[in-house]
Design an enzyme around this catalytic site. Structure first.
Site, PDB file in Angstrom:
ATOM      1  N   GLU A   1      72.794  36.179  33.787  1.00 50.00           N
ATOM      2  CA  GLU A   1      73.539  35.598  34.895  1.00 50.00           C
ATOM      3  C   GLU A   1      72.558  35.264  36.011  1.00 50.00           C
ATOM      4  O   GLU A   1      71.467  35.829  36.078  1.00 50.00           O
ATOM      5  CB  GLU A   1      74.572  36.587  35.462  1.00 50.00           C
ATOM      6  CG  GLU A   1      75.691  36.962  34.528  1.00 50.00           C
ATOM      7  CD  GLU A   1      76.672  37.938  35.170  1.00 50.00           C
ATOM      8  OE1 GLU A   1      76.494  38.242  36.385  1.00 50.00           O
ATOM      9  OE2 GLU A   1      77.593  38.399  34.485  1.00 50.00           O
TER      10      GLU A   1
ATOM     11  N   GLU B   1      78.520  46.807  37.541  1.00 48.75           N
ATOM     12  CA  GLU B   1      77.209  47.097  36.974  1.00 48.75           C
ATOM     13  C   GLU B   1      77.011  48.587  36.726  1.00 48.75           C
ATOM     14  O   GLU B   1      77.527  49.426  37.472  1.00 48.75           O
ATOM     15  CB  GLU B   1      76.116  46.588  37.929  1.00 48.75           C
ATOM     16  CG  GLU B   1      76.178  45.086  38.124  1.00 48.75           C
ATOM     17  CD  GLU B   1      75.366  44.595  39.310  1.00 48.75           C
ATOM     18  OE1 GLU B   1      74.989  43.399  39.315  1.00 48.75           O
ATOM     19  OE2 GLU B   1      75.109  45.390  40.234  1.00 48.75           O
TER      20      GLU B   1
END
Length: 547
Positions: free
Chosen positions: A455, A258
């Site tokens: 997600e 991320e």
């Protein structure tokens, strides 16, 4: 990865790393081996599949042609009311072993067959830097991934490949330990400032500090050059599959892949939900950058260190001078520091994505980047947990628009987590609002003109979590979802009710997010109906390990 509570993780010793196992032996005990259609259905399905493949190929070719013609136009985004949302499923973290081979290939083959029958678009896999380039600089081993891609292609599925430049282990859901390449760890041992450091001097080996992005500290190469060479090697090895079976490349830009700082490390109990986390700007390269920025402002004192009153990992905003309601974050100094800290993160993402764009442009593969769903303390003014992670998002400032604009600049899809979470499920004292956060990101991507994919942050199998994703996809508030990736393929997913929920979810997403239920009886020549699943649950099913 977004969190709501501590999740049990199990790690193995580095000495035992050659015998990595999937969590719960997940692929060794999948219960669907007997899901075989009759001869009549197999023949029928073969004919349908051939026609479907032909039609899909024509459709894809048309889309590629249309994409080339509209290369310089802003994309037109659908908002989920009537457009198909393809669903991918994340594969286990140790899909490829430390030795570089595909883990449990027979069970994987059976798993892919089941996912295809459920209507899934494809799968996602981490291409670990610590596995592929572990033998030395520029020595790549892609063979395990080649075997997987061939298998995925055989089943008519697609694959999203994550360029995972981070360590596996130490975060929620990490079920195995895959460190950075040994030669990189050697460099870190010689120069600990290569990794992120907090104000107590605690080093975090998850990811190379962005402070040294452009400094040749890795055997004569900069970290950005190392990431670029890695991606180029992948492109050259799998060029013929890009844009076809390899549909998307997700570019890792930080811990857990991320774009963020490792502000909330769970390993060794350093951080616990819902702590505010800590700033990660104390390696010598980050300190030098902060000092230089302060000098430009004519405020040399501001460059000596990070905020002195920002508290510790597990404190709450009101416990600190920096994050409390009218704290230092609102001062001129606080604004300077946060603009520098968040700006460095965006600059880091910009550098990596510029390199990725240059490598994969023209291949037909999409590029995506993941942004963390940090939803705790979202209802406070300062949004402390987001600030320490590098997202300068407060009650009066949109920190996600700038990130979305950076991704849009490179034509990169923004992949966002915590899509399954509901506000009412979160503890009151944590001031969470995952729903409010998702709405904000949806609006930011719509304004920036960038696609949004989603997600789930935690492993969920209940119908309620799927309904929340469907509601997000249907909503006209901001961008709808261009794709959804489900976390994660394991043994539990194939249990009767869990499998039925997944099949219903995939079907609903394929119909534009309209909630549907499987029929009680089969009238379409498939095995995907409630009665079938109930019957299978009532019988003693052989394990997939016997395939």
């Amino acid at each position: 990865m977004a969190l709501t509570l501590r999740s049990a993780t199990s790690f193995i010793n580095l000495k035992d790393i050659k015998s990595l196992k999937a969590p719960d032996e997940l692929l060794g005990t999948i219960c669907f081996a007997k899901m075989r259609p009759s001869c009549r259905l197999r023949a029928k399905n073969l004919m349908q599949e051939a026609q479907f493949t032909h039609d899909k190929q024509l459709t894809m070719e048309g889309k590629k042609s249309e994409k080339r013609e509209k290369l310089h136009e802003l994309p037109i985004f659908h908002h989920g009311n009537d457009s198909k949302v393809p669903v991918f499923v994340m594969l286990p973290l140790d899909t490829v072993t430390f030795a570089g081979h595909l883990n449990k290939p027979r069970a994987m083959n059976a798993s892919l067959m089941a996912l295809k029958s459920a209507g899934a678009e494809g799968v996602m896999v981490d291409a670990w830097w610590g596995l592929v380039e572990k033998e030395g600089p520029l020595k790549y081993n892609w063979e395990g991934y080649a075997e997987l891609i061939h298998m995925v292609q055989k089943h008519g599925l697609k694959i999203q490949v994550v360029m995972s430049f981070h360590q596996c282990g130490g975060n929620v859901g990490d079920s195995c330990n895959i460190p950075l390449p040994p030669w990189v760890l050697e460099e870190i041992s010689n120069n600990p400032d290569l990794v992120y450091t907090d104000k107590s001097g605690r080093r975090n080996p998850e990811y190379i500090s962005l402070g040294c992005d452009t400094i040749p500290l890795l055997k004569g190469r900069t970290p950005i050059q190392v990431y670029t060479d890695y991606m180029r090697s992948f492109r050259d090895r799998f060029r013929e599959y890009l844009g076809g079976v390899v549909q998307e490349i997700q570019v890792g830009m930080g811990p857990c892949g991320e774009l963020r700082y490792p502000a909330y490390p769970e390993s060794n109990g350093t951080w616990r939900f819902p702590g505010i986390g800590e700033f990660q700007c104390y390696d010598k390269y980050m300190r030098a950058s902060l000092e230089a920025s302060a000098e430009v402002m004519g405020k040399n004192d501001w460059g000596r260190s990070g905020p002195h009153d920002s508290g510790q990992y597990n404190q709450f905003p009101e416990d600190t001078g920096f994050f409390r309601r009218d704290g230092t974050w609102k001062s001129e100094y606080g604004q300077f520091f946060m603009e520098w800290y968040a700006g460095k993160l965006i600059q880091h993402g910009d550098r990596i994505l510029a390199a990725a764009k240059g490598i994969f442009q023209g291949t037909g593969a999409k590029l995506s980047g993941k942004v963390a769903g940090i939803h705790w303390h979202y209802r406070t003014r300062s949004h402390a947990a987001e600030l320490t992670a590098g997202y300068y998002n407060t009650r009066n400032r949109d920190g996600y628009l700038q990130i979305a604009q950076m991704l849009a600049k490179h034509g990169v899809v923004l992949n966002f987590t915590c899509m399954e979470m509901k506000d009412r499920e979160q503890p009151e004292h944590a001031n969470c609002s995952p729903e409010g956060l998702v709405r904000q990101v949806k609006m930011a991507t719509r304004t920036a003109g960038v696609e949004l994919a989603g997600e789930n942050a935690l492993e969920r199998y209940d119908a309620g979590s799927y309904e929340q994703v469907l509601a997000t996809s249907r909503s006209d508030s901001g961008n709808g979802l261009s794709a959804f990736t489900y976390l994660r393929l394991n043994k539990k997913l194939f249990e009767g009710e869990n499998w039925r929920h997944l099949v219903e979810f995939v079907k609903s997403m394929s119909e534009g997010g309209r909630s549907t239920r499987l029929p009680e009886c089969d009238s379409s020549g498939s095995d995907l109906y409630v009665g079938f699943i109930k019957e299978k649950n009532e019988k003693k099913i052989k394990e997939a390990a016997l395939v």
